[in-house]
Design a protein around this motif. Structure first.
Motif, PDB file in Angstrom:
ATOM      1  N   VAL A  79       0.831  -1.216   0.000  1.00  0.00           N
ATOM      2  CA  VAL A  79       0.000   0.000   0.000  1.00  0.00           C
ATOM      3  C   VAL A  79       0.861   1.261   0.000  1.00  0.00           C
ATOM      4  CG1 VAL A  79      -1.742   1.323   1.255  1.00  0.00           C
ATOM      5  CG2 VAL A  79      -2.016  -1.157   0.971  1.00  0.00           C
ATOM      6  N   PRO A  80       1.914   1.350   0.826  1.00  0.00           N
ATOM      7  CA  PRO A  80       2.797   2.526   0.712  1.00  0.00           C
ATOM      8  C   PRO A  80       3.433   2.652  -0.674  1.00  0.00           C
ATOM      9  CG  PRO A  80       3.167   1.426   2.793  1.00  0.00           C
ATOM     10  CD  PRO A  80       2.275   0.529   1.998  1.00  0.00           C
ATOM     11  N   GLU A  83       0.842   4.120  -3.000  1.00  0.00           N
ATOM     12  CA  GLU A  83       0.703   5.561  -2.776  1.00  0.00           C
ATOM     13  C   GLU A  83       1.879   6.319  -3.402  1.00  0.00           C
ATOM     14  OE1 GLU A  83      -1.742   5.212   1.456  1.00  0.00           O
ATOM     15  OE2 GLU A  83       0.443   5.470   1.443  1.00  0.00           O
ATOM     16  N   ARG A  84       3.083   5.779  -3.282  1.00  0.00           N
ATOM     17  CA  ARG A  84       4.257   6.418  -3.880  1.00  0.00           C
ATOM     18  C   ARG A  84       4.169   6.403  -5.405  1.00  0.00           C
ATOM     19  NH1 ARG A  84      10.627   5.397  -2.268  1.00  0.00           N
ATOM     20  NH2 ARG A  84      11.501   6.933  -3.716  1.00  0.00           N
ATOM     21  N   LEU A  86       1.458   6.434  -7.219  1.00  0.00           N
ATOM     22  CA  LEU A  86       0.468   7.433  -7.618  1.00  0.00           C
ATOM     23  C   LEU A  86       1.072   8.831  -7.579  1.00  0.00           C
ATOM     24  CD1 LEU A  86      -2.599   5.936  -5.743  1.00  0.00           C
ATOM     25  CD2 LEU A  86      -2.421   6.234  -8.225  1.00  0.00           C
ATOM     26  N   GLU A  87       1.872   9.104  -6.555  1.00  0.00           N
ATOM     27  CA  GLU A  87       2.547  10.397  -6.464  1.00  0.00           C
ATOM     28  C   GLU A  87       3.526  10.597  -7.614  1.00  0.00           C
ATOM     29  OE1 GLU A  87       4.379  10.408  -2.650  1.00  0.00           O
ATOM     30  OE2 GLU A  87       2.497  10.615  -1.547  1.00  0.00           O
ATOM     31  N   ALA A 114      -7.404  -1.162  -1.288  1.00  0.00           N
ATOM     32  CA  ALA A 114      -6.692   0.105  -1.446  1.00  0.00           C
ATOM     33  C   ALA A 114      -6.583   0.501  -2.915  1.00  0.00           C
ATOM     34  CB  ALA A 114      -5.301  -0.003  -0.820  1.00  0.00           C
ATOM     35  N   LEU A 118      -7.975   3.951  -4.437  1.00  0.00           N
ATOM     36  CA  LEU A 118      -7.014   5.011  -4.712  1.00  0.00           C
ATOM     37  C   LEU A 118      -6.666   5.199  -6.186  1.00  0.00           C
ATOM     38  CD1 LEU A 118      -4.472   4.249  -1.825  1.00  0.00           C
ATOM     39  CD2 LEU A 118      -6.178   6.087  -1.887  1.00  0.00           C
TER      40      LEU A 118
END
Length: 281
Positions: A79-80, A83-84, A86-87, A114, A118
């Motif tokens: 999950v982290p 998120e990275r 996507l950034e 997630a 996301l």
């Protein structure tokens, strides 16, 4: 527009097939590996080492997500990373999960949840058990067939619609490259639901040897798994999956492979006939 894809698990059963199929189509591919080979498409990547993630994601448009092998709680790493990614501007993700794991379930189910929440473009593959489990070097079933002419499970009379990894990869490639994102969960199965006794019969016919299925209690199967070096937590997960099969959880056939790829999924008898060399002693 040229797209670039990062394939995690890129040297594994499905990831290697996805990477090859994309490259054959002229698509730019970056293959994640903890030990990348010089002069190849491989890039250093380790789920547990966030310092390897930035370079792997640079310039990437889509990612094939394969959970780290043997990890009973992959969401803490994945999950982290999602998120990275996507950034970093990644838009499309295809996650390899399992038919035994629903959205929100512990493990890959948490990553599934997630991802759907996301990611702007996504697909989740939920394949049934791989046919390749019977031929992959080091896998419990293949080793047992070669050594003792038997398959040992805790599945009883339960049935599974085993699916070929080539069919899984074909769906993954479409989910990554189709102009319109699938934004869907794909249950992937072979054409027939088979008990392990049916599998043993097909292997017997293919090899000319008498191969048997022996079903044992779940606790005994869990101990058998840990004796091969599988971490105890993951052995609990695998044994529970066998128990679920015994109670009918995988006794189903789904048309998604043919609907997405335009061709029917491979039959197990055909797979067995093509892999007889894998079971020679």
């Amino acid at each position: 527009m040229t797209m670039r894809f990062l394939i995690t698990g890129g040297t594994g059963t499905t990831g290697s097939r996805v990477a090859t199929a994309l490259a054959d189509q002229g698509v730019s591919v970056r293959v994640a590996s903890r030990t990348p080979a010089p002069g190849t498409r491989q890039v250093r990547f380790d789920w547990a080492d966030a310092a390897t993630h930035g370079a792997a994601l640079s310039g990437v448009d889509g990612v094939y997500l394969v959970p780290p092998i043997g990890d009973a709680a992959p969401a803490r790493l994945m999950v982290p990373f999602l998120e990275r990614a996507l950034e970093a501007g990644v838009r499309r993700f295809v996650l390899l999960s399992s038919s035994a794991i629903a959205e929100g379930d512990p493990g890959a189910g948490e990553v599934h949840e997630a991802l759907r929440r996301l990611a702007p473009e996504w697909a989740v593959l939920r394949p049934s058990w791989f046919m390749q489990n019977f031929v992959t070097p080091g896998h419990l079933h293949g080793e047992s067939i070669r050594a003792a002419d038997e398959i040992v499970t805790a599945t009883g009379r339960g049935r599974v619609a085993f699916v070929d990894a080539d069919d899984i990869a074909a769906v993954a490639v479409r989910a990554l490259t189709d102009e319109r994102s699938h934004n869907a969960v794909h249950l992937l199965t072979g054409p027939k639901a088979l008990g392990y006794t049916d599998v043993a019969k097909a292997l017997s016919e293919a090899t000319g040897r008498e191969i048997r299925h022996r079903s044992i209690p779940v606790a005994d199967f869990r101990e058998r798994l840990t004796a091969t070096g599988i971490p105890e937590a993951f052995a609990h997960v695998l044994a529970a999956m066998d128990d679920a099969i015994a109670h009918g959880a995988e006794d189903r056939v789904d048309p998604t492979v043919e609907r997405v790829t335009g061709r029917p999924p491979r039959d197990f008898a055909d797979f067995a006939a093509a892999h007889t060399a894998a079971w020679r002693r």
